[in-house]
Design an enzyme around this catalytic site. Structure first.
Site, PDB file in Angstrom:
ATOM      1  N   GLU A   3       9.567   8.575 -16.927  1.00 49.51           N
ATOM      2  CA  GLU A   3       8.184   9.024 -17.127  1.00 49.51           C
ATOM      3  C   GLU A   3       7.681   8.633 -18.513  1.00 49.51           C
ATOM      4  O   GLU A   3       6.527   8.244 -18.690  1.00 49.51           O
ATOM      5  CB  GLU A   3       8.092  10.542 -16.952  1.00 49.51           C
ATOM      6  CG  GLU A   3       8.371  10.993 -15.530  1.00 49.51           C
ATOM      7  CD  GLU A   3       8.605  12.496 -15.463  1.00 49.51           C
ATOM      8  OE1 GLU A   3       7.619  13.228 -15.304  1.00 49.51           O
ATOM      9  OE2 GLU A   3       9.770  12.932 -15.607  1.00 49.51           O
ATOM     10  N   SER A  45      14.989  21.633 -16.077  1.00 54.19           N
ATOM     11  CA  SER A  45      13.805  22.451 -16.315  1.00 54.19           C
ATOM     12  C   SER A  45      14.229  23.749 -16.988  1.00 54.19           C
ATOM     13  O   SER A  45      15.291  24.290 -16.684  1.00 54.19           O
ATOM     14  CB  SER A  45      13.112  22.747 -14.986  1.00 54.19           C
ATOM     15  OG  SER A  45      12.334  23.924 -15.079  1.00 54.19           O
ATOM     16  N   HIS A  60       0.842  -1.218   0.000  1.00 56.05           N
ATOM     17  CA  HIS A  60       0.000   0.000   0.000  1.00 56.05           C
ATOM     18  C   HIS A  60       0.869   1.256   0.000  1.00 56.05           C
ATOM     19  O   HIS A  60       0.441   2.297   0.501  1.00 56.05           O
ATOM     20  CB  HIS A  60      -0.959   0.039   1.202  1.00 56.05           C
ATOM     21  CG  HIS A  60      -1.696  -1.238   1.436  1.00 56.05           C
ATOM     22  ND1 HIS A  60      -2.959  -1.478   0.951  1.00 56.05           N
ATOM     23  CD2 HIS A  60      -1.324  -2.377   2.088  1.00 56.05           C
ATOM     24  CE1 HIS A  60      -3.344  -2.691   1.309  1.00 56.05           C
ATOM     25  NE2 HIS A  60      -2.373  -3.265   1.987  1.00 56.05           N
ATOM     26  N   LYS A  80      15.971  21.722 -10.823  1.00 55.82           N
ATOM     27  CA  LYS A  80      15.312  20.468 -11.194  1.00 55.82           C
ATOM     28  C   LYS A  80      16.224  19.488 -11.928  1.00 55.82           C
ATOM     29  O   LYS A  80      17.035  19.866 -12.752  1.00 55.82           O
ATOM     30  CB  LYS A  80      14.093  20.754 -12.084  1.00 55.82           C
ATOM     31  CG  LYS A  80      12.953  21.467 -11.403  1.00 55.82           C
ATOM     32  CD  LYS A  80      12.307  20.681 -10.281  1.00 55.82           C
ATOM     33  CE  LYS A  80      11.508  19.491 -10.764  1.00 55.82           C
ATOM     34  NZ  LYS A  80      10.287  19.894 -11.457  1.00 55.82           N
TER      35      LYS A  80
END
Ligand code: ARG
Length: 465
Positions: free
Chosen positions: A290, A277, A156, A283
């Site tokens: 992704e 970024s 979980h 970043k």
């Protein structure tokens, strides 16, 4: 330009509609396989006495020449043809005239396209399998490098129990290995010769299909001509295996998007496999992971789209089947890119073992306290209850088991003595496991050995691309 079927028509096809139904734009990828199939068919026709030896030889020489040109200069495989089959036939007729016009005797594009795609997948699936082996190898490399370091496991997405970092990497390796096997099954499914089926009812020439199957490296011949021209189960099998690969890659990606975040900080991604970024200078984004996760939707889409295309088809060949190729080619390309990107990321990960080990202790050891009580004769349900109370108190005071004094332990249960605190450690927890599939260090060491052996055996036995 005339088409393979021009004779029956009074007018030329509408240019836009012709283009809409043509497949040469994408099935040119089957060029090599189409020539391979035609070479074998010419031989079968010659053996059946349908082609003269001279015509057979002329066709063979011309097909080999066409194949060489296509291999040397891929731009050669181009033109206004309807599909790759028409292209090869046109090239052949341009070279050997009437002999070339005899090649299609007793053969239909309906079986030819099935043959080409079977040959294509048979040689391309091993390329994907080799990429999977490289991924398993990268996961094994991380497992080895992690040695006996610990991390928490999650259920979980809440801390569950300590495990060896190596056990974690071997978990993903086990899943990827199943994908390898599923691709093997998909490859087996392509292994049947469809030639001899004709357009639908079989061919009326004396074709020795067993010899033809052997020549083309198939272990069997299809059972039924009607089924064969309509069957693309081998495509469904490949797309299913592909979707399975992507689901596993996506789960790996999701894990490492989380684990490399500032919040977890368990691993660091190498600069080379991240991007920055345009606005926020701090970043370092996990874009490749992704994208792997994102592209999974697309491959699952190919599988569901394809099954939906198949479900409404009447028996026999239907042009809808032409949709198989773009799904297969895109799935193949997406898989290859995604496996390679995942492998690159896995190879360059660095572990922050101090952080993973800190997260692997504390209340993640609650089950071990309960197990200790069980070892001292307390029924498990009662032990669970006792430790649950301890956890509640510790959470309220923001502490863990290490903060408990001898008296504290005793207060919760007489069987919990001074010795308890020293026994309840994350390493003790993994070392206490007893089953071969567990995270026990011995079990993990032998699982790692076995996985290395598998990688080694694949490197030796896999066929060329
Ligand atoms: N391009 C076609 C396909 O991919 C080849 C078979 C054509 N057969 C036919 N009867 N029109 O399915």
């Amino acid at each position: 330009m005339t088409h393979l079927w021009s004779g029956r028509f009074e007018t030329a096809p509408d240019a836009e509609v012709f283009q809409f139904q043509a497949s040469f734009g994408f099935d040119r990828r089957l060029f090599d396989d189409d020539v391979t199939g035609s070479l074998a068919w010419a031989e079968a026709l010659a053996e059946a006495g349908v082609l003269s030896t001279t015509d057979g030889a002329a066709i063979r020489t011309a097909l080999l020449e066409i194949r060489d040109r296509g291999r040397d200069a891929p731009n050669f495989v181009d033109g206004a043809d309807e599909d790759v089959h028409a292209f090869v036939e046109r090239q052949l007729i341009e070279r050997v005239g009437d002999a070339g016009k005899r090649l299609h005797t007793g053969r239909s594009r309906n079986e030819q396209v099935s043959l080409d795609l079977r040959l294509y997948l048979r040689r391309r699936i091993p390329v994907l399998q080799r990429e999977l082996v490289a991924l398993v190898d990268a996961l094994v490399g991380q497992a080895e490098a992690a040695d006996s370091r610990l991390m928490p496991s999650y259920t979980h997405l809440r801390r569950a129990q300590p495990i060896l970092v190596a056990h974690y990497f071997l978990a993903h390796a086990s899943a990827v290995r199943r994908d390898h096997h599923r691709l093997e099954q998909a490859r087996d499914e392509t292994d049947a010769l469809p030639l001899g089926s004709g357009a639908i009812a079989g061919t009326s020439y004396e074709i020795d299909t067993t010899a033809l199957a052997q020549r083309l490296g198939f272990s069997r011949v299809v059972l039924n001509s009607l089924d064969a021209t309509a069957d693309r189960d081998f495509v469904s099998g490949f797309l299913h295996a592909s979707a399975g690969v992507m689901v596993h890659l996506s789960r790996i990606a999701e894990d490492f998007i989380l684990f490399t975040s500032e919040e977890f900080g368990f691993f660091d991604l190498a600069d080379a496999v991240t991007t920055g970024s345009s606005l926020m200078p701090q970043k370092k984004n996990p874009d490749p992971l992704e994208l792997v996760r994102g592209k999974t939707g697309r491959v699952i889409g190919h599988l569901t789209g394809w099954l939906t295309t198949m479900k409404g088809l009447a028996s026999g060949y239907n042009k809808d089947l032409q949709e198989d190729k773009e799904a297969v080619f895109d799935a193949e390309e997406t898989l290859r890119g995604s496996i390679r990107a995942t492998t690159a990321v896995m190879r360059s990960l660095t572990l922050d073992a101090d952080r993973t080990e800190a997260a692997a202790s504390g209340l993640a050891l609650a089950t071990d306290v309960a197990d200790l009580l069980v070892a001292r004769g307390v029924p498990f349900r009662e032990a669970h209850e006792v430790v649950g109370r301890m956890v509640r108190d510790l959470l309220a005071t923001q502490r863990d088991f290490t903060a408990l004094s001898r008296e504290d332990w005793q207060r919760y249960h007489p069987q919990l003595d001074a010795d308890t605190a020293t026994r309840i450690t994350a390493y003790g927890s993994v070392a206490a496991r007893r089953t071969p599939q567990s995270t026990a260090p011995d079990a993990v060491a032998s699982a790692l050995r076995e996985m290395c052996e598998w990688v080694g055996s694949q490197a030796v036995t896999e066929p060329g691309s």
